[in-house]
Design an enzyme around this catalytic site. Structure first.
Site, PDB file in Angstrom:
ATOM      1  NE  ARG A   8      -4.550   3.190  -0.207  1.00  0.00           N
ATOM      2  CZ  ARG A   8      -5.688   2.638   0.236  1.00  0.00           C
ATOM      3  NH1 ARG A   8      -6.838   3.051  -0.243  1.00  0.00           N
ATOM      4  NH2 ARG A   8      -5.663   1.696   1.147  1.00  0.00           N
ATOM      5  CG  ASP A  27      -2.003   1.023   1.195  1.00  0.00           C
ATOM      6  OD1 ASP A  27      -1.840   2.029   0.466  1.00  0.00           O
ATOM      7  OD2 ASP A  27      -3.020   0.836   1.882  1.00  0.00           O
TER       8      ASP A  27
END
Ligand SMILES: [Zn+2]
Length: 277
Positions: free
Chosen positions: A199, A197
């Protein structure tokens, strides 16, 4: 983009309060002076009335387009360079590479009375194509619907650079092929040498500081990491609200991987797919 096509329009928008610049803490800073170097600053353009009709949902939202000063300056610099050399047709290519995030304000969402908030990662296949390989599309519509029904309204922050948990659409397409060859969504990222991830929630945090301030808000999410990331940017009063929808036989394996990774999903939530497999 208006800013390098017509600087007088930029001035007018600033004078009207329709173009503001905020820092990482959501404080308004001058949009006229050059953006401070080495610090996060975000240009916020709006509100723009947006009548939305999605399936059976029909609402009036207020849209804000937002972009980092660094990204905007890069594109503006290149564009004026191109303009001098007659490369006007390349403007659209430049602008399309810029991550413009959006804020949709629904109902009373700006009143800062514990609004519902959704920080939604862009997902072309789910949000636009209606793909059921993930639950993004139903989550997007349901978030707007819940905000519309909520007396305190809500804010949806649409993160345009978050496709495929931050790896981009091209790599996401590759992970789908790897998943079909037996890997789960996180393993597929790792096979490509990419993080689980990637982000970055700093822009979302700055926008929440700006729109909600230090007031509490409710966050529509099943992902504890998202709350921890926003906490780390100084947003301390977040009540998580489960946002489980769009589960189908096509995505139970994907959602089971998310659950095993830490998402707040139960066996009961995923039951729909398991009984039909
Ligand atoms: Zn998706």
């Amino acid at each position: 983009m208006f800013t390098y096509l017509n600087p007088t329009i930029r001035q007018r928008l600033i004078a009207n309060g329709q173009l503001v610049r905020i820092d990482a803490q959501g404080r308004t800073i001058s949009a006229e002076l050059p953006a401070p170097e080495g610090e996060l600053s975000i240009n916020v353009l709006g509100p723009i009335p947006l009548p939305i009709k999605l399936g059976g949902l029909e609402i009036q939202a207020r849209w804000y387009a937002t972009v980092r000063s660094t990204e905007l300056a890069k594109v503006e610099g290149l564009a004026s360079e191109l303009s001098r050399h007659g490369g006007q047709r390349l403007f659209s290519m430049l602008a399309s590479s810029m991550a413009v995030n959006s804020v949709l304000v629904v109902g009373d969402g700006e009143a800062r009375r514990n609004p519902l908030v959704r920080v939604h990662s862009s997902c072309l296949t789910g949000d636009v194509f209606g793909s059921q390989r993930c639950e993004c599309g139903p989550q997007f519509v349901s978030a707007l619907d819940r905000m519309h029904r909520d007396p305190d309204g809500g804010l949806l922050i649409y993160m345009s650079g978050h496709e495929g948990r931050g790896i981009g659409l091209w790599a996401k397409a590759a992970t789908y092929l790897l998943q079909d060859a037996g890997e789960n969504t996180y393993e597929a990222n790792r096979s490509l040498g990419l993080p689980d991830d990637s982000r970055d929630f700093s822009d979302a945090a700055a926008l929440l500081h700006y729109f909600v301030g230090s007031e509490p808000f409710r966050l529509l999410t099943n992902n504890p990491k998202k709350i921890a990331d926003l906490n780390a940017f100084g947003l301390k009063h977040i009540s998580p609200v489960r946002h489980v929808t769009g589960i189908s036989p096509w995505n139970t394996r994907y959602l089971a991987a998310k659950r095993d990774w830490g998402h707040a999903l139960s066996d009961v939530d995923l039951d729909v797919g398991q009984t039909q497999e």
